[in-house]
Enzyme design. Structure first.
Site, short mmCIF file in Angstrom:
data_model
loop_
_atom_site.label_atom_id
_atom_site.label_comp_id
_atom_site.label_asym_id
_atom_site.label_seq_id
_atom_site.Cartn_x
_atom_site.Cartn_y
_atom_site.Cartn_z
CG ASP A 1 -1.97 1.47 1.45
OD1 ASP A 1 -1.98 1.49 0.24
OD2 ASP A 1 -2.30 1.90 2.51
CB THR B 1 -8.96 4.73 10.50
OG1 THR B 1 -7.60 5.17 10.10
CG2 THR B 1 -9.01 5.45 12.00
#
Length: 286
Positions: free
Chosen positions: A82, A233
């Site tokens: 990522d 998150t």
């Protein structure tokens, strides 16, 4: 199973009008939680590692943990870098066994972003590996990368068309109003922009910064062509909230298993909810 190239998962998602969840990992418990959730929902899944995760755990540990999980799993799993920011970093991940990489050249001028993405594709595609590119700047913080709100830049549909024509990238991350990290308010996505991009780009579209985006907005984005949705998150929140509560309730306990075990269970539930939201549940057989 062995790792599956990400482009195979996204092609099926795009055809079936659902999205594959891409969940960031940092340690063993997170990897276990992602895979357990995918197994429970019978869903394909992308496990991804950021630069921060690789720096924290080490590339060999990330690849080794995830490879073991994939070999024991009965659902398709891809291992993805990522926000890689250099050709060299992408090559390290490919050599370590990742099945796909993201080269994030969004900080560069369009021509330089295209050239960098082409270079990564030229090295990755001959060995069957997938490449995600990015156009536009997504605000917020993703481990070692911070983009201030003033520097965030929405993806231009015409530039996206050129980027796609000249790279043929396997997936394209776009900026339409999401941000990395926690939101200060409710994000408002530019669906008209997303629709215009998808009209010009055949590649599956990737939505970064999706933790905290309302469910109805996620569903709308998927209906308009998003085939990969990134979540980080929300997983961290589940992990740390449960750990914090367990430690407060049991201040004398030094058995880390009694802290990490419940935290892992909490993450499983979050990932399962996201998989169902994305519509990828019961799609592993595809």
């Amino acid at each position: 199973m062995q790792f599956v190239p990400m482009n195979e998962l996204l092609a099926k998602a795009q055809a079936g009008k659902y999205a594959v969840g891409a969940f960031n990992c940092n340690n063993m418990e997170i990897v276990q939680a992602i895979v357990a959730a995918a197994e429970a929902e019978r869903a394909p899944v992308i496990i991804q590692a950021s630069q921060g995760a690789i720096k924290y755990a080490g590339i060999d540990y990330i690849a080794g943990l995830t490879r073991l999980a994939a070999e024991k799993a009965t659902v398709p799993i891809a291992l993805h870098l990522d926000h890689g920011t250099s050709f060299e970093q992408c090559m390290l991940c490919l050599r370590a066994g990742f099945s796909s990489v993201m080269i994030d050249g969004s900080k560069h001028a369009l021509e330089d972003n295209i050239a960098l993405t082409q270079k990564v594709i030229a090295a990755a595609r001959p060995v069957g590996l997938s490449v995600e590119g990015e156009l536009g700047k997504i605000g917020g913080t993703e481990d070692d990368i911070t983009v201030a709100d003033r520097d965030a830049m929405f993806t231009d549909p015409e530039e996206a068309a050129r980027f796609w024509r000249e790279t043929g990238v396997d997936a394209l991350a776009v900026a339409i109003g999401t941000a990395h990290g926690r939101y200060k308010g409710i994000p408002k996505l530019d669906f008209g922009r997303l629709e215009a991009i998808k009209e010009r780009v055949e590649a599956p579209i990737v939505l970064h910064g999706s933790s905290g985006v309302p469910d109805e907005a996620i569903r709308e984005a998927i209906s308009l062509g998003v085939a990969k949705v990134n979540i980080d998150t929300n997983i961290r929140e589940a992990f740390t909230n449960i750990m914090r509560q367990r430690l407060m309730d049991n201040p004398e306990d030094v058995d880390v298993r009694k802290v990490l075990g419940p935290a892992r269970e909490g993450m499983i539930e979050v990932v399962r909810e996201k998989i169902r939201l994305f519509g990828s549940n019961n799609k592993a057989h595809l």
